[in-house]
Design an enzyme around this catalytic site. Sequence first.
Site, PDB file in Angstrom:
ATOM      1  N   HIS A  82       0.852  -1.190   0.000  1.00  0.00           N
ATOM      2  CA  HIS A  82       0.000   0.000   0.000  1.00  0.00           C
ATOM      3  C   HIS A  82       0.889   1.242   0.000  1.00  0.00           C
ATOM      4  O   HIS A  82       1.891   1.298   0.702  1.00  0.00           O
ATOM      5  CB  HIS A  82      -0.892   0.016   1.249  1.00  0.00           C
ATOM      6  N   ASP A 161     -15.013   1.860   6.061  1.00  0.00           N
ATOM      7  CA  ASP A 161     -13.978   2.825   5.666  1.00  0.00           C
ATOM      8  C   ASP A 161     -14.507   3.759   4.589  1.00  0.00           C
ATOM      9  O   ASP A 161     -14.244   4.961   4.620  1.00  0.00           O
ATOM     10  CB  ASP A 161     -12.727   2.098   5.173  1.00  0.00           C
ATOM     11  N   ARG A 168     -14.990  11.948   6.840  1.00  0.00           N
ATOM     12  CA  ARG A 168     -13.774  12.641   7.310  1.00  0.00           C
ATOM     13  C   ARG A 168     -13.338  13.704   6.315  1.00  0.00           C
ATOM     14  O   ARG A 168     -12.870  14.777   6.684  1.00  0.00           O
ATOM     15  CB  ARG A 168     -12.644  11.620   7.525  1.00  0.00           C
ATOM     16  N   SER A 183      -7.770   2.972   8.708  1.00  0.00           N
ATOM     17  CA  SER A 183      -8.350   2.964   7.366  1.00  0.00           C
ATOM     18  C   SER A 183      -7.488   2.120   6.422  1.00  0.00           C
ATOM     19  O   SER A 183      -7.979   1.229   5.719  1.00  0.00           O
ATOM     20  CB  SER A 183      -8.462   4.408   6.877  1.00  0.00           C
ATOM     21  N   LYS A 187      -8.161  -2.348   5.240  1.00  0.00           N
ATOM     22  CA  LYS A 187      -8.289  -2.835   3.858  1.00  0.00           C
ATOM     23  C   LYS A 187      -7.309  -3.982   3.601  1.00  0.00           C
ATOM     24  O   LYS A 187      -7.619  -4.920   2.870  1.00  0.00           O
ATOM     25  CB  LYS A 187      -8.081  -1.678   2.876  1.00  0.00           C
TER      26      LYS A 187
END
Length: 433
Positions: A82, A161, A168, A183, A187
Site C-alpha cells: 500500500h 472505511d 472525514r 483505514s 483494507k
Amino acid sequence: MRMVDLIEKKRDGQSLSKEEIHFIIEGYVQGDIPDYQMAAWAMTVFFRGMSLEETVELTLAMAQSGDQLDLSALGRRFVDKHSTGGVGDKTTLLLGPMVAACGVPIAKMSGRGLGHTGGTIDKLSSVPGFRVELTQTEFLAQVKKIGLAVIAQTGNLVPADKKLYALRDVTATVNSIPLIASSVMSKKIAVGAQGIVLDVKYGSGAFMATVEEARALAKTMVDIGKALGRQTIAVLSNMNQPLGRAVGNSLEILEVADALQGKGPADLMEVSLELGAWMLVAGEVVPDVETGKVTLRQSLENGAAWKKFLAFITEQGGDAQAVIDRQLRVAPWNLPILAHESGYVQLFDAHKIGVLAMVLGAGRITKESLIDLGAGVILAKKAGEWVEAGEPLMQLYSSDKETLAEGLKLAKNTVSVGTEVPELPSLIEEVIL
Ligand code: URA
C-alpha cells in the site's frame, strides 16, 4: 449503549472498550448512528487520539464490516502493498510484475486517484480494453494462473472505511493518525494479507508533510499489523518531487513499460526495488532485502518482469500490443515550459505538479469528474540536473487548448533554477519493521 455517551467518553479523554468500538462501527454502517454523531466522534478522536489497543480494535471492526477475501485457494503466503499516495507514483505497476515474476503472487485491489494524487486504476484504464473490474472468481483464477491481478476495490469490501472516509473528507478529520492507520490497515486485513509492505510518503506531494509525522503513522501501522499477526514493513520515502518523469495516466504506463525494459528513471527504480525486495522477504522467497534487490534486477534483465506485465495486460482484456508499440492515447495538444536561465534545477514541487496535472485533465477535481487519460506532465529535467536557458524543463499535455493555457500559468511556479547544486534528501529515509 448510546452513541452520545461514547462521544462524551472520548471527548473527556477516556479509552473506549472493544465492545464500544464495535458498537460504533457496526451502528454507523447499518445506519443506526447518524453522520452528525459520527462526525462529532471523529473530531474527538482527532483531538484526543487513540491508544494502540483502541486503534487495533477499530481496524478489526472496520475490516469485519463487509466482505472479506479468502485467498487460501492460492495455497501460499500472500503479500500486499500500500502507498499512502503521491505524485507520479507508479510503483505498484512496476513492482507488481517484478515481484510476481520472482514467485510471490500479487492480488491487488487499488483505488482511483483523488485530488493531486494519482490512482493505479486510472492508469490501467488508459490501456485499451483493460478491465479494472473482475468477479472474485475471475480475480482469483487470474492470480492462480499468472500470479498477478490488479482490480478496483469491490463494492462491499470495508464499507465502514468508505463511509467514514467520505465523512472525514468533509469534516476536517482526515489527518488523524489512528483514523488513517485503521483505514489503511483494515483494507489490508480484509483482503487476507499475511505480509504487508507500506510505502509511507512524506513531503510536499504526500499526505504527511514531515518525516516525523510519516514515522509516527508508519509505527502505528506496523504495530497494528504485529498485534494482528501480520508481518508488516513500512518504508518511509520522500515525495518532495514527483517519482519518475511522467505524471498522468497513459504517460505513466509508457514510463512503466520503459522501466520494465531496463530504461527506468533512477528514483522510480530505487523506490520500486526497495518496496519489491521487502515484498520478496515477506513472501519468504529471499532471506534478506539485498538478495531481494538482486533477484528483482535479474527479473528485469532476463525480460521476465516485462513478459509478466504483458501477460497481465492481456489476461485482463487489455491490448498488450498497443503498450509494446507505444500506441496509448496521449493528449493531442502539448507545450514545453522553457528555462529562462541556465542552472541547476532546484526542485519540482510535487504538490504543485500534481495540481498542474490535475488541471490539465489527468486527475479528478471532484469525485464525479471525468478524467482525460492522455493528459499530464513529462518532466524533461529532475532536481539536481543542469538546464540551459531555452531548453525545456517539462512538457504539458492536454486535450483542450484553453486548459493548456491555464496549465501554462500554473507551471511557472512549480520549479526553480539556481546556480548551486541543490542538496537532495535521500529517497528512502528509513525502514520500520
Ligand atoms: N489513505 C487511506 O486509505 N485512508 C486514509 O485515511 C488516508 C489515506
